[in-house]
Motif scaffolding. Structure first.
Motif, PDB file in Angstrom:
ATOM      1  N   GLU A   1       0.880  -1.177  -0.005  1.00  0.00           N
ATOM      2  CA  GLU A   1       0.091  -0.034   0.102  1.00  0.00           C
ATOM      3  C   GLU A   1       0.983   1.284  -0.002  1.00  0.00           C
ATOM      4  OE1 GLU A   1      -3.725   2.152   2.347  1.00  0.00           O
ATOM      5  OE2 GLU A   1      -2.801   0.452   3.052  1.00  0.00           O
ATOM      6  N   VAL A   2       0.467   1.989  -1.063  1.00  0.00           N
ATOM      7  CA  VAL A   2       1.471   3.138  -1.300  1.00  0.00           C
ATOM      8  C   VAL A   2       0.655   4.460  -1.139  1.00  0.00           C
ATOM      9  CG1 VAL A   2       3.388   4.464  -2.621  1.00  0.00           C
ATOM     10  CG2 VAL A   2       3.239   1.983  -2.398  1.00  0.00           C
ATOM     11  N   ALA A   3       0.600   5.523  -0.365  1.00  0.00           N
ATOM     12  CA  ALA A   3      -0.201   6.459  -0.454  1.00  0.00           C
ATOM     13  C   ALA A   3      -1.629   6.171  -0.725  1.00  0.00           C
ATOM     14  CB  ALA A   3       0.237   7.699  -1.502  1.00  0.00           C
ATOM     15  N   GLY A   4      -2.043   5.371   0.083  1.00  0.00           N
ATOM     16  CA  GLY A   4      -3.456   4.774  -0.119  1.00  0.00           C
ATOM     17  C   GLY A   4      -3.944   4.054  -1.145  1.00  0.00           C
ATOM     18  N   ASN A   5      -3.134   3.759  -2.021  1.00  0.00           N
ATOM     19  CA  ASN A   5      -3.105   2.982  -3.370  1.00  0.00           C
ATOM     20  C   ASN A   5      -2.267   1.545  -3.042  1.00  0.00           C
ATOM     21  OD1 ASN A   5      -4.423   5.046  -5.061  1.00  0.00           O
ATOM     22  ND2 ASN A   5      -2.419   6.016  -4.863  1.00  0.00           N
ATOM     23  N   PHE A   6      -3.160   0.466  -3.589  1.00  0.00           N
ATOM     24  CA  PHE A   6      -2.417  -0.918  -3.492  1.00  0.00           C
ATOM     25  C   PHE A   6      -1.965  -1.183  -4.723  1.00  0.00           C
ATOM     26  CE2 PHE A   6      -6.154  -0.703  -0.652  1.00  0.00           C
ATOM     27  CZ  PHE A   6      -5.276  -1.093   0.547  1.00  0.00           C
ATOM     28  N   ILE A   7      -0.709  -1.630  -4.770  1.00  0.00           N
ATOM     29  CA  ILE A   7       0.090  -2.329  -5.894  1.00  0.00           C
ATOM     30  C   ILE A   7       0.778  -3.588  -5.764  1.00  0.00           C
ATOM     31  CG2 ILE A   7       0.322   0.346  -6.756  1.00  0.00           C
ATOM     32  CD1 ILE A   7       3.316  -0.143  -5.871  1.00  0.00           C
ATOM     33  N   VAL A   8       0.883  -4.064  -6.808  1.00  0.00           N
ATOM     34  CA  VAL A   8       1.581  -5.624  -6.646  1.00  0.00           C
ATOM     35  C   VAL A   8       2.770  -5.439  -7.599  1.00  0.00           C
ATOM     36  CG1 VAL A   8       1.534  -7.879  -7.442  1.00  0.00           C
ATOM     37  CG2 VAL A   8      -0.431  -6.624  -6.621  1.00  0.00           C
ATOM     38  N   VAL A   9       4.050  -5.863  -7.009  1.00  0.00           N
ATOM     39  CA  VAL A   9       5.078  -5.533  -7.798  1.00  0.00           C
ATOM     40  C   VAL A   9       5.790  -7.041  -7.721  1.00  0.00           C
ATOM     41  CG1 VAL A   9       5.542  -3.013  -7.329  1.00  0.00           C
ATOM     42  CG2 VAL A   9       6.441  -4.623  -5.776  1.00  0.00           C
ATOM     43  N   ALA A  10       6.704  -7.168  -8.813  1.00  0.00           N
ATOM     44  CA  ALA A  10       7.608  -8.377  -8.652  1.00  0.00           C
ATOM     45  C   ALA A  10       8.932  -8.084  -8.139  1.00  0.00           C
ATOM     46  CB  ALA A  10       7.750  -8.704 -10.174  1.00  0.00           C
ATOM     47  N   VAL A  11       9.265  -9.156  -7.416  1.00  0.00           N
ATOM     48  CA  VAL A  11      10.782  -9.066  -6.858  1.00  0.00           C
ATOM     49  C   VAL A  11      11.534 -10.199  -6.930  1.00  0.00           C
ATOM     50  CG1 VAL A  11      10.037  -7.406  -4.912  1.00  0.00           C
ATOM     51  CG2 VAL A  11       9.910 -10.004  -4.614  1.00  0.00           C
ATOM     52  N   GLY A  12      12.791  -9.928  -6.916  1.00  0.00           N
ATOM     53  CA  GLY A  12      13.824 -11.361  -6.900  1.00  0.00           C
ATOM     54  C   GLY A  12      13.763 -11.604  -8.490  1.00  0.00           C
ATOM     55  N   GLU A  13      13.826 -12.844  -8.454  1.00  0.00           N
ATOM     56  CA  GLU A  13      13.758 -13.700  -9.885  1.00  0.00           C
ATOM     57  C   GLU A  13      12.485 -13.337 -10.892  1.00  0.00           C
ATOM     58  OE1 GLU A  13      15.976 -15.670 -11.528  1.00  0.00           O
ATOM     59  OE2 GLU A  13      17.467 -15.025  -9.861  1.00  0.00           O
ATOM     60  N   ALA A  14      11.355 -13.178 -10.019  1.00  0.00           N
ATOM     61  CA  ALA A  14       9.962 -12.726 -10.841  1.00  0.00           C
ATOM     62  C   ALA A  14      10.208 -11.613 -11.673  1.00  0.00           C
ATOM     63  CB  ALA A  14       8.803 -12.815  -9.677  1.00  0.00           C
ATOM     64  N   ALA A  15      10.859 -10.436 -11.213  1.00  0.00           N
ATOM     65  CA  ALA A  15      10.999  -9.328 -11.650  1.00  0.00           C
ATOM     66  C   ALA A  15      12.010  -9.451 -12.907  1.00  0.00           C
ATOM     67  CB  ALA A  15      11.935  -8.209 -10.641  1.00  0.00           C
ATOM     68  N   LYS A  16      12.464 -10.563 -13.219  1.00  0.00           N
ATOM     69  CA  LYS A  16      13.223 -10.645 -14.656  1.00  0.00           C
ATOM     70  C   LYS A  16      12.208 -10.756 -15.698  1.00  0.00           C
ATOM     71  CE  LYS A  16      17.611 -12.395 -12.373  1.00  0.00           C
ATOM     72  NZ  LYS A  16      18.294 -13.648 -12.442  1.00  0.00           N
ATOM     73  N   ALA A  17      11.183 -11.579 -15.283  1.00  0.00           N
ATOM     74  CA  ALA A  17      10.070 -12.009 -16.372  1.00  0.00           C
ATOM     75  C   ALA A  17       8.856 -11.031 -16.311  1.00  0.00           C
ATOM     76  CB  ALA A  17       9.562 -13.319 -15.974  1.00  0.00           C
ATOM     77  N   PHE A  18       8.719 -10.381 -15.196  1.00  0.00           N
ATOM     78  CA  PHE A  18       7.594  -9.577 -15.188  1.00  0.00           C
ATOM     79  C   PHE A  18       7.889  -8.078 -14.894  1.00  0.00           C
ATOM     80  CE2 PHE A  18       3.889  -7.463 -13.061  1.00  0.00           C
ATOM     81  CZ  PHE A  18       2.841  -7.741 -13.618  1.00  0.00           C
ATOM     82  N   ASN A  19       7.662  -7.113 -15.831  1.00  0.00           N
ATOM     83  CA  ASN A  19       7.820  -5.722 -15.828  1.00  0.00           C
ATOM     84  C   ASN A  19       6.581  -4.795 -15.615  1.00  0.00           C
ATOM     85  OD1 ASN A  19      10.777  -6.088 -16.313  1.00  0.00           O
ATOM     86  ND2 ASN A  19      10.241  -6.465 -18.549  1.00  0.00           N
TER      87      ASN A  19
END
Length: 87
Positions: free
Chosen positions: A11-29
């Motif tokens: 949750e960032v400034a009242g908004n919900f976001i999903v981000v990829a981290v680690g190995e998943a970030a290589k395939a999901f931008n």
């Protein structure tokens, strides 16, 4: 079904976001924006459940009909599956 490893909800400034981290970030931008209901369903799926379990969680949390809960669960699962976020 369950959310794949490497994806986190924040949750960032009242908004919900999903981000990829680690190995998943290589395939999901990018990021995925969710409303409050989407964030609720995400948290349920992080623990793992089937469509019926997600529908039941919606019925327990919100004042909605079975038809709406079923439709929303199906739509959310479809979107996450298409994005490759569910295993």
């Amino acid at each position: 079904m369950k959310i794949k490893d490497g994806f986190i909800l924040r949750e960032v400034a009242g908004n919900f976001i999903v981000v990829a981290v680690g190995e998943a970030a290589k395939a999901f931008n990018g990021v995925i924006n969710l409303n409050g209901t989407g964030a609720f369903m995400w948290r349920v799926l992080e623990k793992g459940c089937d469509k019926e379990g997600l529908k039941q969680a919606l019925l327990n949390e919100y004042n909605v009909s079975e038809e709406i809960a079923d439709r929303d669960a199906e739509k959310f699962i479809t979107k996450l599956t298409e994005a490759g976020l569910i295993k």
